[in-house]
Scaffold this motif. Sequence first.
Motif, mmCIF file in Angstrom:
data_model
loop_
_atom_site.group_PDB
_atom_site.id
_atom_site.type_symbol
_atom_site.label_atom_id
_atom_site.label_comp_id
_atom_site.label_asym_id
_atom_site.label_seq_id
_atom_site.Cartn_x
_atom_site.Cartn_y
_atom_site.Cartn_z
ATOM 1 N N ALA A 250 0.787 -1.296 -0.006
ATOM 2 C CA ALA A 250 -0.033 -0.001 -0.006
ATOM 3 C C ALA A 250 0.811 1.180 0.226
ATOM 4 C CB ALA A 250 -0.985 -0.069 1.126
ATOM 5 N N TYR A 251 2.009 1.367 0.759
ATOM 6 C CA TYR A 251 2.916 2.238 0.764
ATOM 7 C C TYR A 251 3.542 2.663 -0.684
ATOM 8 C CZ TYR A 251 6.854 5.396 2.219
ATOM 9 O OH TYR A 251 7.743 6.571 2.147
ATOM 10 N N ILE A 252 4.137 1.532 -1.171
ATOM 11 C CA ILE A 252 4.652 1.595 -2.543
ATOM 12 C C ILE A 252 3.762 2.362 -3.741
ATOM 13 C CG2 ILE A 252 5.908 0.577 -4.520
ATOM 14 C CD1 ILE A 252 7.188 -1.178 -2.501
ATOM 15 N N HIS A 253 2.482 1.828 -3.564
ATOM 16 C CA HIS A 253 1.493 2.116 -4.436
ATOM 17 C C HIS A 253 0.968 3.543 -4.360
ATOM 18 C CE1 HIS A 253 -2.671 2.482 -6.350
ATOM 19 N NE2 HIS A 253 -1.948 1.614 -7.244
ATOM 20 N N ALA A 254 0.806 3.919 -3.047
ATOM 21 C CA ALA A 254 0.642 5.111 -2.841
ATOM 22 C C ALA A 254 1.685 6.359 -3.241
ATOM 23 C CB ALA A 254 0.325 5.511 -1.338
ATOM 24 N N SER A 255 2.983 5.915 -2.977
ATOM 25 C CA SER A 255 4.063 6.757 -3.406
ATOM 26 C C SER A 255 4.124 6.910 -5.004
ATOM 27 C CB SER A 255 5.439 6.160 -2.961
ATOM 28 O OG SER A 255 5.412 6.134 -1.510
ATOM 29 N N LEU A 256 3.497 5.815 -5.516
ATOM 30 C CA LEU A 256 3.784 5.807 -7.278
ATOM 31 C C LEU A 256 2.719 6.523 -7.641
ATOM 32 C CD1 LEU A 256 4.991 2.338 -7.934
ATOM 33 C CD2 LEU A 256 6.470 4.196 -8.164
ATOM 34 N N SER A 257 1.514 6.759 -6.616
ATOM 35 C CA SER A 257 0.537 7.316 -7.247
ATOM 36 C C SER A 257 0.535 9.012 -7.179
ATOM 37 C CB SER A 257 -0.900 6.962 -6.653
ATOM 38 O OG SER A 257 -0.881 5.726 -6.988
ATOM 39 N N MET B 36 4.403 0.586 -17.104
ATOM 40 C CA MET B 36 3.258 0.233 -16.165
ATOM 41 C C MET B 36 2.734 1.451 -15.880
ATOM 42 S SD MET B 36 5.030 -0.362 -12.502
ATOM 43 C CE MET B 36 3.692 0.277 -11.701
ATOM 44 N N ALA B 37 1.546 1.227 -15.495
ATOM 45 C CA ALA B 37 0.583 2.306 -14.553
ATOM 46 C C ALA B 37 0.280 2.086 -13.196
ATOM 47 C CB ALA B 37 -0.848 2.532 -15.558
ATOM 48 N N ALA B 38 0.366 3.058 -12.350
ATOM 49 C CA ALA B 38 -0.058 3.209 -10.863
ATOM 50 C C ALA B 38 -0.775 4.296 -10.746
ATOM 51 C CB ALA B 38 1.176 3.118 -10.003
ATOM 52 N N GLY B 39 -2.037 4.165 -10.484
ATOM 53 C CA GLY B 39 -3.041 5.345 -10.319
ATOM 54 C C GLY B 39 -3.160 6.277 -11.598
ATOM 55 N N VAL C 206 3.149 -3.518 -7.499
ATOM 56 C CA VAL C 206 1.585 -2.994 -7.208
ATOM 57 C C VAL C 206 1.158 -2.146 -8.394
ATOM 58 C CG1 VAL C 206 2.533 -2.338 -4.882
ATOM 59 C CG2 VAL C 206 3.229 -0.775 -6.694
ATOM 60 N N ALA C 207 1.604 -2.966 -9.536
ATOM 61 C CA ALA C 207 1.320 -2.216 -10.910
ATOM 62 C C ALA C 207 -0.544 -2.537 -10.879
ATOM 63 C CB ALA C 207 1.958 -2.886 -12.093
ATOM 64 N N ASP C 208 -1.042 -1.590 -11.794
ATOM 65 C CA ASP C 208 -2.279 -1.600 -12.170
ATOM 66 C C ASP C 208 -2.492 -2.486 -13.490
ATOM 67 O OD1 ASP C 208 -3.314 -0.436 -9.746
ATOM 68 O OD2 ASP C 208 -3.187 1.705 -10.592
ATOM 69 N N VAL C 209 -1.597 -1.996 -14.128
ATOM 70 C CA VAL C 209 -1.657 -2.615 -15.523
ATOM 71 C C VAL C 209 -0.005 -2.422 -15.990
ATOM 72 C CG1 VAL C 209 -2.225 -0.531 -16.713
ATOM 73 C CG2 VAL C 209 -2.568 -2.694 -17.972
ATOM 74 N N ALA C 210 0.523 -3.596 -16.695
ATOM 75 C CA ALA C 210 1.628 -3.485 -17.307
ATOM 76 C C ALA C 210 1.826 -4.100 -18.680
ATOM 77 C CB ALA C 210 2.822 -4.284 -16.421
ATOM 78 N N LEU C 211 2.616 -3.201 -19.725
ATOM 79 C CA LEU C 211 2.575 -3.456 -21.111
ATOM 80 C C LEU C 211 4.146 -3.717 -21.525
ATOM 81 C CD1 LEU C 211 0.193 -1.172 -22.650
ATOM 82 C CD2 LEU C 211 -0.587 -3.513 -22.072
ATOM 83 N N ALA C 212 4.066 -4.676 -22.351
ATOM 84 C CA ALA C 212 5.553 -4.899 -23.201
ATOM 85 C C ALA C 212 5.212 -4.114 -24.568
ATOM 86 C CB ALA C 212 5.782 -6.121 -23.386
ATOM 87 N N VAL C 213 5.868 -3.112 -24.767
ATOM 88 C CA VAL C 213 5.657 -2.328 -26.124
ATOM 89 C C VAL C 213 6.817 -2.603 -27.082
ATOM 90 C CG1 VAL C 213 4.769 -0.223 -27.094
ATOM 91 C CG2 VAL C 213 4.095 -0.663 -24.939
#
Length: 363
Positions: free
Chosen positions: A15-22, A225-228, A242-249
């Motif tokens: 939760a702390y890492i996700h909040a920091s990345l958001s 990746m996207a976080a928030g 903590v990624a919401d979504v991750a893509l290989a482009v």
Amino acid sequence: MASTQHVLLSPAELAYIHASLSLSPPIRPDGRTPTQFRPLVAETDILPGTNGSARICFADGTEAIVGVKAEVERTPGADAVYDPDHAYDTNAGETALEAGQSDWVELSVEIPGVRDDDSGVAFLSAVLSEALLADGAFSARLRINRRFHWKLYLDILLISPPLSYPLPLLSLTTHLALLSTRLPRLKSEGDEDPFFDDDWAAAPHLFPRHDTTTTSRPPITLLVMAAGRNIVFDPSREELAVADVALAVSVVATTAGTGKKGGGRSLRLLSVRTIDPPSRLTPPGVANEANSAYGAKAAGLVAGQGQRQPEARAAEAERVEGVWRAPRGGSKAGVLAALVGKVLEEGGVVDEVLEALEGVDLG
């Protein structure tokens, strides 16, 4: 493969890492900016007896080596397609042979401690092969004449434990190895059996660096990746957790022969693959109001069924600020489009990475 890389972090830490990345701007665990790659060390021509090779080592200790070997092969069916005594139309066959074929490239990936038939290794091989063969331009470079072609063998080895998702490292190392690949200079003409110059110093690069015409470079595959509401490039293992979504482009750069470094570069999208992040397998946190350790009553069970009541299940799925909840369901199309658009942004991360790789001495 990412889903198998479990991170030993508690729900509170997640939760702390996700909040920091958001946050705006996001705060990454290693202090990098959202578009900053890990520092790396790169070198080429490290393996004797190969047509091209490269090594890249990231600052976190992950290291990969790629070797490229070329052999001459006879093109199957070429003599029949071009036989003037045949009465059928040969234009279609001629066009196909000029464009090249996917089986002219053989790629293998090896990871320490992982079986060759592991699903994660197979996925990495598929992504890297898909990027190389997506538009047919790469295999067309391997055509010698209508009867013969080069067969390339790419051996990709991750020589360190996979401390993070290895796809970007393997892709950048493959890109650099192909840039350093040389093929013997052809001395024969037309459709004769190929005869080559023995002078290796005269061998041209498969991808000439100083070309006066419009040319393409080997593709690269980046992880984003996207976080928030934030987009993060080159995520670490903890960030992927903590990624919401991750893509290989996968993208390829086409550069006009302006004589300047990076001049006239345009990017083209080759493929997009979703990466199943390990965040979907992380345990959820429990809010203090629902935690029996803080005096909350345990959620009741449906009599005789051993299942939680619907209101209890709804409380577990409800988002609570500061409490970790693993992402569920799919991703919105707008989020995916924003991730891809950020990768293709002119003067963005891809241009910075390609310029850095162009600065490596090819020998």
